[in-house]
Design a protein around this motif. Structure first.
Motif, short mmCIF file in Angstrom:
data_model
loop_
_atom_site.label_atom_id
_atom_site.label_comp_id
_atom_site.label_asym_id
_atom_site.label_seq_id
_atom_site.Cartn_x
_atom_site.Cartn_y
_atom_site.Cartn_z
N SER A 104 0.74 -1.10 -0.05
CA SER A 104 0.02 -0.02 -0.02
C SER A 104 0.79 1.27 -0.02
CB SER A 104 -1.00 -0.12 1.08
OG SER A 104 -0.34 0.71 2.34
N ASP A 105 2.13 1.17 0.58
CA ASP A 105 2.95 2.16 0.47
C ASP A 105 3.54 2.69 -0.92
OD1 ASP A 105 3.02 2.80 3.17
OD2 ASP A 105 4.68 1.41 3.45
N PHE A 106 3.63 1.77 -1.92
CA PHE A 106 3.96 2.14 -3.07
C PHE A 106 2.71 2.87 -3.78
CE2 PHE A 106 3.25 0.98 -7.64
CZ PHE A 106 4.34 1.42 -8.14
N TYR A 107 1.54 2.47 -3.47
CA TYR A 107 0.55 3.28 -4.23
C TYR A 107 0.21 4.72 -3.49
CZ TYR A 107 -0.84 -1.30 -6.09
OH TYR A 107 -0.76 -2.52 -6.84
N LYS A 108 0.51 4.49 -2.20
CA LYS A 108 0.41 6.13 -1.62
C LYS A 108 1.22 6.89 -2.19
CE LYS A 108 -0.30 5.99 2.93
NZ LYS A 108 -0.59 5.34 4.20
N ASN A 109 2.72 6.43 -2.22
CA ASN A 109 3.83 7.17 -2.89
C ASN A 109 3.17 7.84 -4.38
OD1 ASN A 109 5.38 7.01 -0.61
ND2 ASN A 109 6.50 5.41 -1.36
N PHE A 110 2.98 6.93 -5.19
CA PHE A 110 2.50 7.35 -6.42
C PHE A 110 1.36 8.20 -6.36
CE2 PHE A 110 -0.08 6.66 -10.23
CZ PHE A 110 0.91 6.73 -11.23
N SER A 111 0.20 8.07 -5.48
CA SER A 111 -0.67 9.03 -5.40
C SER A 111 -0.23 10.44 -5.01
CB SER A 111 -1.56 8.52 -4.31
OG SER A 111 -2.95 9.47 -4.07
N PHE A 112 0.62 10.63 -4.06
CA PHE A 112 1.31 11.74 -3.55
C PHE A 112 1.81 12.63 -4.63
CE2 PHE A 112 0.60 10.43 0.87
CZ PHE A 112 -0.34 11.28 1.12
N SER A 113 2.63 11.70 -5.36
CA SER A 113 3.40 12.31 -6.49
C SER A 113 2.33 12.89 -7.64
CB SER A 113 4.24 11.55 -7.17
OG SER A 113 3.50 10.37 -7.81
N LEU A 114 1.37 12.31 -7.82
CA LEU A 114 0.23 12.73 -8.61
C LEU A 114 -0.57 13.88 -8.04
CD1 LEU A 114 -1.37 12.13 -11.47
CD2 LEU A 114 -2.75 10.59 -10.23
N ALA A 115 -0.78 14.25 -6.56
CA ALA A 115 -1.27 15.17 -6.14
C ALA A 115 -0.84 16.46 -6.68
CB ALA A 115 -1.30 15.12 -4.57
N SER A 116 0.66 16.54 -6.68
CA SER A 116 1.27 17.91 -7.15
C SER A 116 0.81 18.42 -8.46
CB SER A 116 2.91 17.83 -6.98
OG SER A 116 3.16 16.86 -7.83
N PHE A 117 0.64 17.38 -9.17
CA PHE A 117 -0.07 17.63 -10.56
C PHE A 117 -1.32 18.20 -10.64
CE2 PHE A 117 -1.91 15.89 -14.64
CZ PHE A 117 -1.42 16.92 -15.58
N LEU A 118 -2.01 17.38 -9.79
CA LEU A 118 -3.39 17.72 -9.64
C LEU A 118 -3.66 19.21 -9.18
CD1 LEU A 118 -6.60 16.66 -9.49
CD2 LEU A 118 -5.94 16.10 -7.10
N PHE A 119 -2.96 19.63 -8.18
CA PHE A 119 -3.15 20.84 -7.48
C PHE A 119 -2.42 21.89 -8.45
CE2 PHE A 119 -3.06 18.71 -3.17
CZ PHE A 119 -4.24 18.84 -3.11
N ALA A 120 -1.37 21.48 -9.31
CA ALA A 120 -1.12 22.67 -10.41
C ALA A 120 -2.17 22.62 -11.31
CB ALA A 120 0.20 21.92 -11.20
N ILE A 121 -2.95 21.61 -11.72
CA ILE A 121 -4.10 21.92 -12.71
C ILE A 121 -5.27 22.65 -12.12
CG2 ILE A 121 -6.03 20.65 -13.99
CD1 ILE A 121 -4.01 18.58 -14.39
N VAL A 122 -5.53 22.58 -10.48
CA VAL A 122 -6.38 23.44 -9.92
C VAL A 122 -5.86 24.94 -9.89
CG1 VAL A 122 -7.54 23.70 -7.42
CG2 VAL A 122 -7.30 21.43 -8.67
N GLY A 123 -4.74 25.12 -9.83
CA GLY A 123 -4.20 26.55 -9.78
C GLY A 123 -4.63 27.27 -10.96
N VAL A 124 -4.88 26.82 -12.22
CA VAL A 124 -5.29 27.66 -13.31
C VAL A 124 -6.77 28.22 -13.00
CG1 VAL A 124 -5.56 27.76 -15.56
CG2 VAL A 124 -3.76 26.64 -14.86
N PRO A 125 -7.59 27.48 -12.85
CA PRO A 125 -9.11 27.93 -12.55
C PRO A 125 -9.11 28.98 -11.06
CG PRO A 125 -9.17 25.73 -12.91
CD PRO A 125 -7.71 26.19 -12.82
N LEU A 126 -8.37 28.65 -10.32
CA LEU A 126 -8.07 29.57 -9.16
C LEU A 126 -7.53 30.75 -9.24
CD1 LEU A 126 -7.28 26.94 -6.15
CD2 LEU A 126 -9.51 27.85 -6.94
N GLY A 127 -6.57 30.97 -10.33
CA GLY A 127 -6.17 32.22 -10.66
C GLY A 127 -7.00 33.23 -11.28
N ILE A 128 -8.06 32.13 -12.16
CA ILE A 128 -9.04 33.12 -12.82
C ILE A 128 -10.06 33.61 -11.83
CG2 ILE A 128 -10.85 32.86 -14.46
CD1 ILE A 128 -9.00 31.00 -15.90
N ILE A 129 -10.41 32.48 -10.83
CA ILE A 129 -11.39 33.06 -9.75
C ILE A 129 -10.81 34.20 -8.98
CG2 ILE A 129 -12.21 32.38 -7.49
CD1 ILE A 129 -12.69 29.69 -8.77
N SER A 130 -9.35 33.88 -8.74
CA SER A 130 -8.78 35.19 -8.10
C SER A 130 -8.80 36.41 -8.72
CB SER A 130 -7.32 34.89 -7.70
OG SER A 130 -6.69 35.87 -6.98
#
Length: 102
Positions: A1-27
């Motif tokens: 399960s640690d392998f999947y969690k490590n992969f998931s956390f690395s994908l989280a940074s990509f997810l938050f980068a994608i969220v940043g674009v619309p949040l910049g427009i909202i801002s």
């Protein structure tokens, strides 16, 4: 399960980068505090979904790959929704109620 969690956390940074674009427009439309508040809400939701995934792994109710990817499975469609709405310069339905003035 640690392998999947490590992969998931690395994908989280990509997810938050994608969220940043619309949040910049909202801002730009609602002021800096509006985008910040939505960002904090999304991060809190991600953390809660990640905790739920850990719980599902610990009680063996879900396979580790599915439980570790739970936050992404739920937040990526929301991110795509935000990107499509703000690329067309529309206001999402959950924001229409707060934009009305008395």
């Amino acid at each position: 399960s640690d392998f999947y969690k490590n992969f998931s956390f690395s994908l989280a940074s990509f997810l938050f980068a994608i969220v940043g674009v619309p949040l910049g427009i909202i801002s730009g439309r609602m002021g800096k505090l509006g985008g910040f508040a939505v960002g904090i809400g999304i991060i809190t939701l991600y953390y809660l979904l990640n905790t739920l995934g850990d719980y599902l792994i610990s009680i063996r109710m879900a396979p580790p790959a599915l439980a570790a990817g739970l936050p992404h499975l739920l937040l990526i469609p929301f991110c795509i929704y935000l990107l499509t709405i703000y690329s067309n310069e529309k206001v999402p339905k959950f924001r229409q109620f707060s934009n009305k003035r008395p």
